[in-house]
Design a protein around this motif. Structure first.
Motif, PDB file in Angstrom:
ATOM      1  N   ASP A  49      -4.446   3.822  -9.915  1.00  0.00           N
ATOM      2  CA  ASP A  49      -5.704   4.019  -8.989  1.00  0.00           C
ATOM      3  C   ASP A  49      -6.829   3.368  -9.722  1.00  0.00           C
ATOM      4  O   ASP A  49      -7.886   2.658  -8.998  1.00  0.00           O
ATOM      5  N   PHE A  72      -4.357  -4.060   2.813  1.00  0.00           N
ATOM      6  CA  PHE A  72      -4.050  -3.104   1.934  1.00  0.00           C
ATOM      7  C   PHE A  72      -4.975  -2.090   1.624  1.00  0.00           C
ATOM      8  O   PHE A  72      -4.494  -0.902   1.592  1.00  0.00           O
ATOM      9  N   TYR A  73      -6.307  -2.168   1.395  1.00  0.00           N
ATOM     10  CA  TYR A  73      -7.285  -1.117   1.005  1.00  0.00           C
ATOM     11  C   TYR A  73      -7.376  -0.055   2.014  1.00  0.00           C
ATOM     12  O   TYR A  73      -7.257   1.161   1.330  1.00  0.00           O
ATOM     13  N   PRO A  74      -7.434  -0.101   3.281  1.00  0.00           N
ATOM     14  CA  PRO A  74      -7.738   0.989   4.135  1.00  0.00           C
ATOM     15  C   PRO A  74      -6.331   1.832   4.129  1.00  0.00           C
ATOM     16  O   PRO A  74      -6.206   3.043   4.139  1.00  0.00           O
ATOM     17  N   LEU A 112      -4.716  -8.565   2.081  1.00  0.00           N
ATOM     18  CA  LEU A 112      -5.562  -7.973   1.375  1.00  0.00           C
ATOM     19  C   LEU A 112      -6.591  -7.175   2.027  1.00  0.00           C
ATOM     20  O   LEU A 112      -6.987  -6.000   1.849  1.00  0.00           O
ATOM     21  N   HIS A 123     -12.971  -8.818   0.257  1.00  0.00           N
ATOM     22  CA  HIS A 123     -11.749  -9.630   0.169  1.00  0.00           C
ATOM     23  C   HIS A 123     -12.224 -10.852   1.064  1.00  0.00           C
ATOM     24  O   HIS A 123     -11.592 -12.066   0.537  1.00  0.00           O
ATOM     25  N   VAL A 150      -7.170  -0.397  -8.531  1.00  0.00           N
ATOM     26  CA  VAL A 150      -7.364  -0.509  -7.180  1.00  0.00           C
ATOM     27  C   VAL A 150      -8.724  -0.126  -6.835  1.00  0.00           C
ATOM     28  O   VAL A 150      -9.685  -0.935  -5.996  1.00  0.00           O
ATOM     29  N   GLN A 151      -9.399   0.946  -7.261  1.00  0.00           N
ATOM     30  CA  GLN A 151     -10.767   1.322  -7.169  1.00  0.00           C
ATOM     31  C   GLN A 151     -11.739   0.297  -7.358  1.00  0.00           C
ATOM     32  O   GLN A 151     -12.617  -0.068  -6.698  1.00  0.00           O
ATOM     33  N   ALA A 211       0.940  -1.177  -0.055  1.00  0.00           N
ATOM     34  CA  ALA A 211      -0.027  -0.063   0.065  1.00  0.00           C
ATOM     35  C   ALA A 211       0.972   1.301   0.012  1.00  0.00           C
ATOM     36  O   ALA A 211       0.623   2.186  -0.666  1.00  0.00           O
ATOM     37  N   ARG A 220     -11.384  -2.697  -4.879  1.00  0.00           N
ATOM     38  CA  ARG A 220     -11.948  -2.623  -3.560  1.00  0.00           C
ATOM     39  C   ARG A 220     -13.497  -3.026  -3.481  1.00  0.00           C
ATOM     40  O   ARG A 220     -13.879  -3.058  -2.240  1.00  0.00           O
ATOM     41  N   TYR A 227      -3.834   2.008   1.694  1.00  0.00           N
ATOM     42  CA  TYR A 227      -3.773   2.649   0.184  1.00  0.00           C
ATOM     43  C   TYR A 227      -4.603   3.932   0.234  1.00  0.00           C
ATOM     44  O   TYR A 227      -4.293   4.909  -0.165  1.00  0.00           O
ATOM     45  N   PHE A 228      -5.922   3.921   0.576  1.00  0.00           N
ATOM     46  CA  PHE A 228      -6.805   4.770   0.318  1.00  0.00           C
ATOM     47  C   PHE A 228      -6.498   6.032   1.477  1.00  0.00           C
ATOM     48  O   PHE A 228      -6.759   7.134   0.941  1.00  0.00           O
TER      49      PHE A 228
END
Length: 274
Positions: free
Chosen positions: A113, A151-153, A148, A124, A116-117, A95, A120, A155-156
């Motif tokens: 981006d 990663f998302y929280p 997984l 997961h 990834v968008q 991330a 998400r 990254y964003f």
């Protein structure tokens, strides 16, 4: 004169009062948990709550103590911590790299981006059947699920933190002669730290949630396995021990991150509750 010398000044009294308030608030925060524990114990003992469904908390504590004494709890806990640590390292590292590329570079934003968008939008945890086909049911599955979830929280929040920096600050740094690396170090990084710490806290919570699911799939160790094994024998107290362990791990990790955040962001003054 002696009386005036021994009497504390008004300034000292004002200074002492605020110091006592945090202690009172700390004890006040324990009121609700203590009341809930007492109600739980009492309700189970008098039969309001059936013991086979929700045993008294004293029985849960005894079960946890028994597992700790024979070393079972420590063995499973270390395996869970190893999986969570590996998943956190992979998820946070990925991330940081992709979030920095998408946040700092226009080309990176265009290339990184959008996928990834789109990804998400897929929960997961719903990818477990596909991940079993891809990586099998061994340790790789557990670590991948945690990575997984992390990663998302991460990254964003990193992406948003970079994009929320006032562009005038960057222009001022450029006017002062700072190069790209110096601008990132002195402007972008400090401005991104609050969002970065928030992302870490959310990512850590997601790591424990993902681990709970991962350790219920074809595993022979870990807190999740301990809970699943206890379920087979209807040992509700052991299942509750596992839930408490997960809750304590999440709370402890969040407290550590908040302490590091306070030390790192000493310049930030947020709104205090009244």
């Amino acid at each position: 004169m002696t009386e005036l010398a021994t009497r504390p000044s008004a300034t000292a009294q004002k200074t002492a009062r605020p110091a006592a308030r945090p202690n009172r608030r700390r004890w006040r925060r324990l009121t609700t948990p203590v009341v809930l524990v007492v109600l739980w114990e009492t309700s189970s003992r008098v039969g309001v709550l059936p013991e086979e469904k929700l045993p008294p908390i004293s029985e849960v504590v005894r079960a946890g103590w028994r597992l700790a004494e024979d070393g079972t709890l420590a063995t499973h806990l270390l395996d869970s911590l190893a999986r969570a640590g590996a998943g956190l390292a992979i998820g946070v590292g990925l991330a940081l790299v992709l979030g920095s590329i998408a946040g700092l570079l226009r080309l990176g934003d265009d290339l990184v981006d959008p996928p990834v968008q789109m990804a998400r939008m897929l929960p997961h945890l719903a990818l477990v059947p596909l991940l079993i086909i891809w990586v099998g049911i061994g340790e790789s599955l557990k670590v991948t699920l945690v990575a997984l979830g992390v990663f998302y929280p991460m990254y964003f929040n990193l992406y948003a933190g970079i994009r929320d920096i006032d562009e005038r600050l960057v222009e001022a740094a450029r006017t002062c002669g700072l190069g790209a690396v110096a601008r990132i170090r002195h402007v972008v990084l400090p401005g991104t730290l609050p969002a970065l710490f928030l992302g870490l806290r959310l990512a850590t919570g997601a790591a424990w949630l993902s681990l709970v699911v991962g350790e219920t799939v074809a595993t022979q160790s870990g807190i999740g396995f301990l809970m699943m094994e206890a379920r087979e024998f209807s040992q509700t107290n052991v299942v509750l021990v596992g839930l408490f362990i997960y809750a304590l791990l999440g709370l402890l990790s969040d407290l550590i991150l908040r302490a590091v955040e306070r030390r790192t962001l000493t310049w930030r003054r947020g709104l205090q509750a009244t």
